[in-house]
Design a protein around this motif. Sequence first.
Motif, mmCIF file in Angstrom:
data_model
loop_
_atom_site.group_PDB
_atom_site.id
_atom_site.type_symbol
_atom_site.label_atom_id
_atom_site.label_comp_id
_atom_site.label_asym_id
_atom_site.label_seq_id
_atom_site.Cartn_x
_atom_site.Cartn_y
_atom_site.Cartn_z
ATOM 1 N N SER A 93 0.836 -1.384 0.025
ATOM 2 C CA SER A 93 0.006 -0.111 -0.234
ATOM 3 C C SER A 93 0.704 1.324 -0.207
ATOM 4 O O SER A 93 1.959 1.156 0.474
ATOM 5 C CB SER A 93 -0.986 -0.064 1.468
ATOM 6 N N THR A 94 0.302 2.069 -1.087
ATOM 7 C CA THR A 94 1.423 2.892 -0.964
ATOM 8 C C THR A 94 0.010 4.800 -0.826
ATOM 9 O O THR A 94 -1.131 4.301 -1.199
ATOM 10 C CB THR A 94 2.580 3.294 -1.426
ATOM 11 N N SER A 95 0.789 5.961 -1.427
ATOM 12 C CA SER A 95 -0.219 6.874 -1.754
ATOM 13 C C SER A 95 0.753 7.631 -2.180
ATOM 14 O O SER A 95 2.221 7.903 -2.257
ATOM 15 C CB SER A 95 -0.206 8.087 -0.978
ATOM 16 N N ALA A 97 1.083 11.604 -4.282
ATOM 17 C CA ALA A 97 0.420 12.856 -3.858
ATOM 18 C C ALA A 97 1.529 13.013 -4.957
ATOM 19 O O ALA A 97 0.553 15.261 -4.431
ATOM 20 C CB ALA A 97 1.301 13.156 -2.483
ATOM 21 N N LEU A 122 -5.224 13.903 -5.145
ATOM 22 C CA LEU A 122 -4.018 13.872 -5.001
ATOM 23 C C LEU A 122 -4.183 13.796 -3.804
ATOM 24 O O LEU A 122 -5.039 15.827 -3.781
ATOM 25 C CB LEU A 122 -2.368 14.111 -5.724
ATOM 26 N N PRO A 123 -3.338 13.633 -2.701
ATOM 27 C CA PRO A 123 -2.613 12.469 -2.547
ATOM 28 C C PRO A 123 -4.708 10.885 -2.247
ATOM 29 O O PRO A 123 -5.224 11.399 -2.179
ATOM 30 C CB PRO A 123 -2.472 11.896 -1.215
ATOM 31 N N VAL A 124 -3.870 10.086 -3.146
ATOM 32 C CA VAL A 124 -4.504 9.138 -3.288
ATOM 33 C C VAL A 124 -3.873 7.781 -2.355
ATOM 34 O O VAL A 124 -2.188 7.527 -2.830
ATOM 35 C CB VAL A 124 -5.256 8.977 -5.010
ATOM 36 N N THR A 125 -4.893 7.699 -2.020
ATOM 37 C CA THR A 125 -4.149 6.119 -0.773
ATOM 38 C C THR A 125 -4.186 4.794 -2.144
ATOM 39 O O THR A 125 -5.671 5.001 -2.759
ATOM 40 C CB THR A 125 -4.241 5.290 0.357
ATOM 41 N N ASP A 127 -4.246 0.636 -3.028
ATOM 42 C CA ASP A 127 -3.781 -0.515 -2.293
ATOM 43 C C ASP A 127 -3.482 -1.745 -3.146
ATOM 44 O O ASP A 127 -3.953 -1.463 -4.400
ATOM 45 C CB ASP A 127 -5.020 -0.977 -1.478
ATOM 46 N N GLU A 154 5.486 9.339 -5.952
ATOM 47 C CA GLU A 154 4.339 9.272 -4.903
ATOM 48 C C GLU A 154 4.610 10.628 -3.632
ATOM 49 O O GLU A 154 3.577 10.576 -2.931
ATOM 50 C CB GLU A 154 5.572 8.617 -4.085
ATOM 51 N N THR B 124 -6.324 0.860 5.529
ATOM 52 C CA THR B 124 -7.647 1.632 5.075
ATOM 53 C C THR B 124 -8.281 2.643 6.225
ATOM 54 O O THR B 124 -8.689 2.261 6.853
ATOM 55 C CB THR B 124 -8.351 0.874 4.205
#
Lengths: 192, 189
Positions: A93-95, A97, A122-125, A127, A154, B124
């Motif tokens: 998982s990351t985001s 930005a 953005l930012p969007v997380t 998975d 990122e 989440t």
Amino acid sequence: MMRKTANIVLLLVAVAFCYGLQLSKPHYGDLIGPIPTRGRTGETIVGRNFEARAEKVVFARNLKADRYGETKILTTGGVWAVVTVEFAARAQSTSVAVASWRGPTGLAYDQTERMSFADGLLPVTIDPGLPKKARLVFELRPDEVSNAILLISEKLMSALDSQAEISLGPVATASDSLPAGTVDTLDLTQPM
Amino acid sequence: MTARDLVQQSGLGERKWRRRSLWALLLLIPLTLAVEAYDSIKALLADNDLFARRVAWGQSVHFGGSDWKLTNLRGAFGMANLPPDSVPVLADFSVKVGDPDLQKLWLGCKVMLIDAAGRRWSPTSAVTLKAPADVQTCTSAIFSGAKSGDTLNLRETFLVPKDVAKSIRPAVGLASERPHFLLFQLERD
């Protein structure tokens, strides 16, 4: 005498060699900068931690967005560019930005901050296995629209990490000097 | 001893030392690299969850000064407004606090789900489910002021694709224990 000459020659060779190194080596900023992964609109660009695919670019004179239930119209002296991008996480998982728009003359535009209240920016997380779309919104000069490059990373300091570089290709200009196909008002409350 | 002898001798000594110095480089260069890299390697090990300690189902393990036990892992099916083919997963832990200095020992607490291919999901914020009042997250528990002997109920919520829901295992990493982390096995393993 012979030895002295040999030493001097060796020194000169060393100087020339070092000068050659200095001329040909990459700049320090390039060495520790972001690592570009290049592609075009519609292609999936695979970075270290994330994948990005720019689906489409829409140009607009005005943007319509909801702010706490109240409709807001955002005008501009230039033109709005809204890029829909699908993101996917790779191993964790990351985001994501940071995005910027680099025009043909090298001017770089950050995402607009006038839209910070809206969803889907953005930012969007992200998975792994669950791709997600986001909108990148830029406020540009009309002459920075064609043959632009979209830079996505990122985080702001993405030293030695992937940066997606998406070539957006040529854009025809209409008679009013705005890009051809510029819509009057783009409704950002609609789903992507 | 003539001047010529002296010059010859010093030449011999110089050659000997030059050879010694060159041999010394074989040792000195790797040593320099090791010294230079030491801090980076230490940071790399301290920041990443690299080595898994497997924990059998129902077993309690001492980690970061407390005893950790996985009590439940289940999917919350049938929720609306989620991406297609995704399912929220809840991981419940029961932790008996040993050393109460959680702000030091639990710093950088990271609960994650790991699938068979090694992909990792972080908690989440896209799903919010009601939880009983005594249920906390790992990070909020750090500031709960728990005392030695208390039992904390921790819950983290994840969003994972439906097709990996069967193969995921929960894992916990703490800065004080990195690069080691706990990988919990399920009842069916």
